[in-house]
Scaffold this motif. Structure first.
Motif, PDB file in Angstrom:
ATOM      1  N   ASN A  67      50.671  40.222  33.951  1.00  0.00           N
ATOM      2  CA  ASN A  67      50.154  40.029  32.598  1.00  0.00           C
ATOM      3  C   ASN A  67      50.129  41.406  31.958  1.00  0.00           C
ATOM      4  N   TYR A  68      51.169  41.689  31.257  1.00  0.00           N
ATOM      5  CA  TYR A  68      51.345  43.021  30.718  1.00  0.00           C
ATOM      6  C   TYR A  68      50.115  43.481  29.943  1.00  0.00           C
ATOM      7  N   GLY A  69      49.583  44.593  30.373  1.00  0.00           N
ATOM      8  CA  GLY A  69      48.425  45.160  29.697  1.00  0.00           C
ATOM      9  C   GLY A  69      47.110  44.541  30.082  1.00  0.00           C
ATOM     10  N   GLY A  70      47.138  43.504  30.898  1.00  0.00           N
ATOM     11  CA  GLY A  70      45.899  42.831  31.269  1.00  0.00           C
ATOM     12  C   GLY A  70      45.511  43.109  32.695  1.00  0.00           C
ATOM     13  N   ALA A  71      44.401  42.559  33.075  1.00  0.00           N
ATOM     14  CA  ALA A  71      43.900  42.775  34.423  1.00  0.00           C
ATOM     15  C   ALA A  71      44.323  41.661  35.371  1.00  0.00           C
ATOM     16  N   THR A  72      44.807  40.532  34.831  1.00  0.00           N
ATOM     17  CA  THR A  72      45.271  39.457  35.699  1.00  0.00           C
ATOM     18  C   THR A  72      46.611  39.880  36.271  1.00  0.00           C
ATOM     19  N   ASN A  73      46.640  40.141  37.542  1.00  0.00           N
ATOM     20  CA  ASN A  73      47.820  40.772  38.098  1.00  0.00           C
ATOM     21  C   ASN A  73      47.903  40.465  39.587  1.00  0.00           C
ATOM     22  N   LYS A  74      47.794  39.208  39.924  1.00  0.00           N
ATOM     23  CA  LYS A  74      47.741  38.829  41.333  1.00  0.00           C
ATOM     24  C   LYS A  74      48.989  38.043  41.710  1.00  0.00           C
ATOM     25  N   LEU A  75      49.211  37.899  42.994  1.00  0.00           N
ATOM     26  CA  LEU A  75      50.266  37.046  43.515  1.00  0.00           C
ATOM     27  C   LEU A  75      49.640  35.728  43.958  1.00  0.00           C
ATOM     28  N   ILE A  76      50.287  34.637  43.625  1.00  0.00           N
ATOM     29  CA  ILE A  76      49.864  33.323  44.090  1.00  0.00           C
ATOM     30  C   ILE A  76      50.946  32.812  45.035  1.00  0.00           C
ATOM     31  N   PHE A  77      50.532  32.479  46.235  1.00  0.00           N
ATOM     32  CA  PHE A  77      51.478  32.090  47.273  1.00  0.00           C
ATOM     33  C   PHE A  77      51.758  30.597  47.259  1.00  0.00           C
ATOM     34  N   GLY A  78      52.973  30.275  47.635  1.00  0.00           N
ATOM     35  CA  GLY A  78      53.324  28.896  47.874  1.00  0.00           C
ATOM     36  C   GLY A  78      52.761  28.415  49.196  1.00  0.00           C
TER      37      GLY A  78
ATOM     38  N   TYR B 201      46.427  48.752  41.512  1.00  0.00           N
ATOM     39  CA  TYR B 201      45.860  47.422  41.722  1.00  0.00           C
ATOM     40  C   TYR B 201      45.723  47.185  43.221  1.00  0.00           C
ATOM     41  N   PHE B 202      44.575  46.644  43.600  1.00  0.00           N
ATOM     42  CA  PHE B 202      44.307  46.385  45.007  1.00  0.00           C
ATOM     43  C   PHE B 202      43.802  44.950  45.156  1.00  0.00           C
ATOM     44  N   TYR B 203      44.108  44.381  46.305  1.00  0.00           N
ATOM     45  CA  TYR B 203      43.814  42.967  46.509  1.00  0.00           C
ATOM     46  C   TYR B 203      43.352  42.709  47.941  1.00  0.00           C
ATOM     47  N   TRP B 204      42.578  41.640  48.077  1.00  0.00           N
ATOM     48  CA  TRP B 204      42.332  41.045  49.395  1.00  0.00           C
ATOM     49  C   TRP B 204      42.759  39.587  49.336  1.00  0.00           C
TER      50      TRP B 204
ATOM     51  N   ASN C 175      38.544  50.696  39.391  1.00  0.00           N
ATOM     52  CA  ASN C 175      37.271  50.796  40.093  1.00  0.00           C
ATOM     53  C   ASN C 175      36.300  49.644  39.857  1.00  0.00           C
ATOM     54  N   GLU C 176      36.862  48.490  39.524  1.00  0.00           N
ATOM     55  CA  GLU C 176      35.992  47.336  39.422  1.00  0.00           C
ATOM     56  C   GLU C 176      36.780  46.067  39.698  1.00  0.00           C
ATOM     57  N   ILE C 177      36.069  44.994  39.997  1.00  0.00           N
ATOM     58  CA  ILE C 177      36.716  43.717  40.239  1.00  0.00           C
ATOM     59  C   ILE C 177      37.305  43.217  38.924  1.00  0.00           C
ATOM     60  N   SER C 178      38.613  42.890  38.960  1.00  0.00           N
ATOM     61  CA  SER C 178      39.247  42.348  37.763  1.00  0.00           C
ATOM     62  C   SER C 178      39.324  40.832  37.804  1.00  0.00           C
ATOM     63  N   GLU C 179      39.386  40.295  39.000  1.00  0.00           N
ATOM     64  CA  GLU C 179      39.422  38.832  39.126  1.00  0.00           C
ATOM     65  C   GLU C 179      38.993  38.450  40.530  1.00  0.00           C
ATOM     66  N   LYS C 180      38.327  37.319  40.653  1.00  0.00           N
ATOM     67  CA  LYS C 180      37.975  36.822  41.978  1.00  0.00           C
ATOM     68  C   LYS C 180      38.138  35.314  42.013  1.00  0.00           C
ATOM     69  N   SER C 181      38.409  34.806  43.196  1.00  0.00           N
ATOM     70  CA  SER C 181      38.602  33.378  43.355  1.00  0.00           C
ATOM     71  C   SER C 181      37.268  32.712  43.679  1.00  0.00           C
ATOM     72  N   GLU C 182      37.343  31.378  43.748  1.00  0.00           N
ATOM     73  CA  GLU C 182      36.137  30.606  44.089  1.00  0.00           C
ATOM     74  C   GLU C 182      35.648  30.939  45.492  1.00  0.00           C
ATOM     75  N   ILE C 183      36.583  31.354  46.340  1.00  0.00           N
ATOM     76  CA  ILE C 183      36.219  31.673  47.725  1.00  0.00           C
ATOM     77  C   ILE C 183      35.317  32.908  47.756  1.00  0.00           C
ATOM     78  N   PHE C 184      35.548  33.819  46.863  1.00  0.00           N
ATOM     79  CA  PHE C 184      34.875  35.124  46.849  1.00  0.00           C
ATOM     80  C   PHE C 184      33.485  34.947  46.250  1.00  0.00           C
ATOM     81  N   ASP C 185      32.567  34.450  47.089  1.00  0.00           N
ATOM     82  CA  ASP C 185      31.207  34.233  46.595  1.00  0.00           C
ATOM     83  C   ASP C 185      30.318  35.426  46.953  1.00  0.00           C
ATOM     84  N   ASP C 186      29.018  35.230  46.850  1.00  0.00           N
ATOM     85  CA  ASP C 186      28.078  36.337  47.053  1.00  0.00           C
ATOM     86  C   ASP C 186      28.104  36.903  48.467  1.00  0.00           C
TER      87      ASP C 186
END
Lengths: 110, 115
Positions: B95-106, A31-34, A52-63
């Motif tokens: 999220n075990y088995g899922g793709a949601t796997n991020k850290l949310i900061f305080g 898993y990789f993140y920015w 090898n693909e985006i799994s989630e993006k925030s509202e900030i991450f636009d086009d």
């Protein structure tokens, strides 16, 4: 100890230019993140990348933003047509069990 | 959307005193990180808490996690000036088995230890 490496450490660019921020994650992580941190503010999630693909993006991450893993080791964040408000510290992270963060790239848009 | 709140946001304390920083979060998670950040620097990992009831200590800092209360604490014992920094908690959206796997900061707590 394994580490996440980011380059450059500091980038100054003119408004409207494109920048590419580079990261070398820990080799066996999946898993990789920015993340982004505007000066004096909280650390904000931008995007996660898995299999090898985006799994989630925030509202900030636009086009304006895109991510790539061009060669199986590097992980890049491209910002097209930079704006003044894109000035921030950008952190890359990778995660196996535990998450590890890179040292960050300070982007200054002038 | 997960919310992670720290309090206080700013803490000025004298050397030698004890204090606690609180991190509350709004959804189920059993993993939480604490980071230290010096001005203009990266995030230095302090603790990784991986289960309910986890307690870890390093020097003058001790962190704990109560997943039922959705609360983590970072306790500072006999503060020294070198501990002055911003401290962030980060909740792992594992999220075990899922793709949601991020850290949310305080929001971060700026700690200033006065001599």
């Amino acid at each position: 100890e394994p580490e996440v490496t980011q380059t450059p450490s500091h980038q100054v660019t003119q408004m409207g230019q494109e920048v590419i921020l580079r990261c070398v994650p820990i080799s066996n992580h999946l898993y990789f993140y920015w993340y982004r941190q505007i000066l004096g503010q909280k650390v904000e999630f931008l995007v996660s990348f898995y299999n090898n693909e985006i799994s989630e993006k925030s509202e900030i991450f636009d086009d304006q933003f895109s991510v790539e893993r061009p060669d199986g080791s590097n992980f890049t964040l491209k910002i097209r047509s930079t704006k003044l408000e894109d000035s921030a510290m950008y952190f890359c992270a990778s995660k196996g069990g535990e998450a590890f963060f890179g040292q960050g790239t300070r982007l200054t848009v002038v | 959307e997960l919310k992670v709140e720290q309090n206080p946001l700013f803490l000025s304390m004298q050397e030698g005193k004890n204090y606690t920083i609180y991190c509350n979060y709004s959804t189920t998670s059993d993993r939480l990180y604490w980071y230290r950040q010096d001005p203009g620097k990266s995030l230095e990992s302090l603790f990784v808490l991986l289960s309910n009831g986890a307690v870890k200590q390093e020097g003058r800092l001790m962190a704990s996690l109560d997943t039922k209360a959705r609360l983590s604490t970072l306790h500072i014992t006999a503060a020294v000036h070198d501990l002055s920094a911003t401290y962030f908690c980060a909740v792992d959206m594992w999220n075990y088995g899922g793709a949601t796997n991020k850290l949310i900061f305080g929001t971060g707590t700026l700690l200033a230890v006065q001599p």
